[in-house]
Motif scaffolding. Structure first.
Motif, PDB file in Angstrom:
ATOM      1  N   ARG A  22     -16.484  46.896 -42.378  1.00 45.54           N
ATOM      2  CA  ARG A  22     -17.603  46.197 -43.021  1.00 45.54           C
ATOM      3  C   ARG A  22     -18.814  46.072 -42.081  1.00 45.54           C
ATOM      4  O   ARG A  22     -19.590  45.141 -42.181  1.00 45.54           O
ATOM      5  N   LYS A  23     -18.917  46.961 -41.125  1.00 44.79           N
ATOM      6  CA  LYS A  23     -19.988  46.971 -40.117  1.00 44.79           C
ATOM      7  C   LYS A  23     -19.960  45.721 -39.244  1.00 44.79           C
ATOM      8  O   LYS A  23     -20.955  45.353 -38.627  1.00 44.79           O
ATOM      9  N   ASP A  24     -18.788  45.071 -39.179  1.00 44.85           N
ATOM     10  CA  ASP A  24     -18.628  43.882 -38.339  1.00 44.85           C
ATOM     11  C   ASP A  24     -18.633  44.262 -36.869  1.00 44.85           C
ATOM     12  O   ASP A  24     -18.371  45.417 -36.501  1.00 44.85           O
ATOM     13  N   LEU A  25     -18.865  43.267 -36.031  1.00 48.31           N
ATOM     14  CA  LEU A  25     -18.835  43.475 -34.582  1.00 48.31           C
ATOM     15  C   LEU A  25     -17.433  43.866 -34.137  1.00 48.31           C
ATOM     16  O   LEU A  25     -16.442  43.333 -34.637  1.00 48.31           O
ATOM     17  N   ILE A  26     -17.379  44.774 -33.175  1.00 45.25           N
ATOM     18  CA  ILE A  26     -16.095  45.133 -32.565  1.00 45.25           C
ATOM     19  C   ILE A  26     -16.036  44.649 -31.117  1.00 45.25           C
ATOM     20  O   ILE A  26     -14.997  44.760 -30.469  1.00 45.25           O
ATOM     21  N   HIS A  52     -18.020  63.118 -21.714  1.00 44.66           N
ATOM     22  CA  HIS A  52     -19.328  63.575 -21.243  1.00 44.66           C
ATOM     23  C   HIS A  52     -20.417  62.518 -21.424  1.00 44.66           C
ATOM     24  O   HIS A  52     -21.348  62.469 -20.627  1.00 44.66           O
ATOM     25  N   SER A  53     -20.341  61.724 -22.456  1.00 41.81           N
ATOM     26  CA  SER A  53     -21.315  60.644 -22.697  1.00 41.81           C
ATOM     27  C   SER A  53     -20.642  59.603 -23.575  1.00 41.81           C
ATOM     28  O   SER A  53     -19.755  59.930 -24.358  1.00 41.81           O
ATOM     29  N   TYR A  54     -21.104  58.362 -23.429  1.00 42.60           N
ATOM     30  CA  TYR A  54     -20.612  57.321 -24.330  1.00 42.60           C
ATOM     31  C   TYR A  54     -21.660  56.239 -24.494  1.00 42.60           C
ATOM     32  O   TYR A  54     -22.542  56.069 -23.661  1.00 42.60           O
ATOM     33  N   CYS A  55     -21.535  55.510 -25.590  1.00 48.22           N
ATOM     34  CA  CYS A  55     -22.310  54.299 -25.814  1.00 48.22           C
ATOM     35  C   CYS A  55     -21.479  53.402 -26.714  1.00 48.22           C
ATOM     36  O   CYS A  55     -21.044  53.813 -27.792  1.00 48.22           O
ATOM     37  N   LEU A  56     -21.239  52.199 -26.228  1.00 44.25           N
ATOM     38  CA  LEU A  56     -20.502  51.203 -27.004  1.00 44.25           C
ATOM     39  C   LEU A  56     -21.522  50.231 -27.581  1.00 44.25           C
ATOM     40  O   LEU A  56     -22.093  49.420 -26.863  1.00 44.25           O
ATOM     41  N   MET A  57     -21.780  50.351 -28.853  1.00 42.08           N
ATOM     42  CA  MET A  57     -22.713  49.470 -29.547  1.00 42.08           C
ATOM     43  C   MET A  57     -21.929  48.262 -30.069  1.00 42.08           C
ATOM     44  O   MET A  57     -20.708  48.315 -30.174  1.00 42.08           O
ATOM     45  N   PRO A  58     -22.606  47.171 -30.393  1.00 38.44           N
ATOM     46  CA  PRO A  58     -21.870  45.972 -30.828  1.00 38.44           C
ATOM     47  C   PRO A  58     -20.920  46.199 -32.004  1.00 38.44           C
ATOM     48  O   PRO A  58     -19.857  45.598 -32.061  1.00 38.44           O
ATOM     49  N   ASN A  59     -21.298  47.095 -32.935  1.00 43.09           N
ATOM     50  CA  ASN A  59     -20.420  47.302 -34.089  1.00 43.09           C
ATOM     51  C   ASN A  59     -19.940  48.741 -34.277  1.00 43.09           C
ATOM     52  O   ASN A  59     -19.337  49.069 -35.295  1.00 43.09           O
ATOM     53  N   LEU A  97      -9.616  46.705 -37.826  1.00 43.56           N
ATOM     54  CA  LEU A  97     -10.827  46.441 -37.050  1.00 43.56           C
ATOM     55  C   LEU A  97     -11.866  47.512 -37.343  1.00 43.56           C
ATOM     56  O   LEU A  97     -13.052  47.236 -37.451  1.00 43.56           O
ATOM     57  N   PHE A  98     -11.422  48.766 -37.464  1.00 42.14           N
ATOM     58  CA  PHE A  98     -12.332  49.892 -37.669  1.00 42.14           C
ATOM     59  C   PHE A  98     -12.364  50.290 -39.140  1.00 42.14           C
ATOM     60  O   PHE A  98     -11.364  50.263 -39.835  1.00 42.14           O
ATOM     61  N   GLN A  99     -13.555  50.674 -39.581  1.00 41.08           N
ATOM     62  CA  GLN A  99     -13.787  51.101 -40.957  1.00 41.08           C
ATOM     63  C   GLN A  99     -13.338  52.547 -41.094  1.00 41.08           C
ATOM     64  O   GLN A  99     -13.851  53.419 -40.410  1.00 41.08           O
ATOM     65  N   ASN A 100     -12.394  52.810 -41.943  1.00 45.08           N
ATOM     66  CA  ASN A 100     -11.925  54.180 -42.185  1.00 45.08           C
ATOM     67  C   ASN A 100     -11.443  54.868 -40.905  1.00 45.08           C
ATOM     68  O   ASN A 100     -11.254  54.242 -39.881  1.00 45.08           O
ATOM     69  N   ARG A 101     -11.282  56.160 -40.994  1.00 50.63           N
ATOM     70  CA  ARG A 101     -10.938  56.956 -39.818  1.00 50.63           C
ATOM     71  C   ARG A 101     -12.216  57.179 -39.012  1.00 50.63           C
ATOM     72  O   ARG A 101     -13.323  57.077 -39.535  1.00 50.63           O
TER      73      ARG A 101
END
Length: 185
Positions: A22-26, A52-59, A97-101
């Protein structure tokens, strides 16, 4: 209806994304981001792959990975099942916690690899979380533009492919897009 089988072969590179249900914070606290990064490192030891690269966004998350002997499904299932268990225990939640696959997009050439890495590193700027990508603490960008090191990130392939080993060239490549879009001066 059966799920579409994912494409996988050793050496394949992928842009992996996954969003909170549901686009909730993770991630709620710094500790959560650190734990996810710890799980990435743990997964690299168990199922070797190059990050090679990563970014952990709030959701949501963005990962640019290159597989070796294990599919992205194996790698991401390991990380996300452990992270979801951690999150649900910590915050007294139940369910997914995660939406879909997770989504995976095969990277087909060096240009797509470069563009994807830039997109990943600019994500916090475009979301309005920071003005400059190096200010975002949950991304691999600092490894690409400074002498910072990160044991889980392999920046050499990207920096050497287009930038002849120059971190300044990579920084210019990423940030010229910001200037063009007038996101910051």
């Amino acid at each position: 209806m059966p799920r579409k089988k994912r494409t996988w072969f050793p050496g394949a590179m992928y842009h992996i994304t996954a969003r909170g249900n549901r686009k909730d914070l993770i991630y709620h606290e710094r500790e959560d981001y650190h734990y996810y990064l710890h799980l990435l490192e743990k997964a690299q030891k168990r199922y070797p792959f190059k990050l090679h690269s990563y970014c952990l966004m709030p959701n949501h998350i963005h990962l640019l990975i290159e597989t070796e002997m294990h599919s992205p499904s194996t790698i991401i299932h390991y990380i996300h099942s452990l992270y979801a268990r951690y999150f649900n225990n910590k915050y007294k939640c139940i369910g997914h916690l995660f939406q879909n696959r997770f989504n995976d997009k095969v990277i087909k050439d060096w240009k797509q690899m470069m563009d994807t890495s830039r997109y990943i590193h600019l994500n916090p700027v475009k979301a309005g979380l920071v003005i400059k990508p190096e200010k975002y603490p949950w991304s691999s960008y600092k490894v690409f533009i400074s002498t910072s090191e990160n044991s889980i990130v392999t920046s050499e392939k990207i920096v050497n492919t287009m930038c002849s080993g120059s971190k300044n060239t990579y920084k210019h490549y990423v940030e010229m897009n910001l200037k063009k879009d007038n996101l910051y001066s």
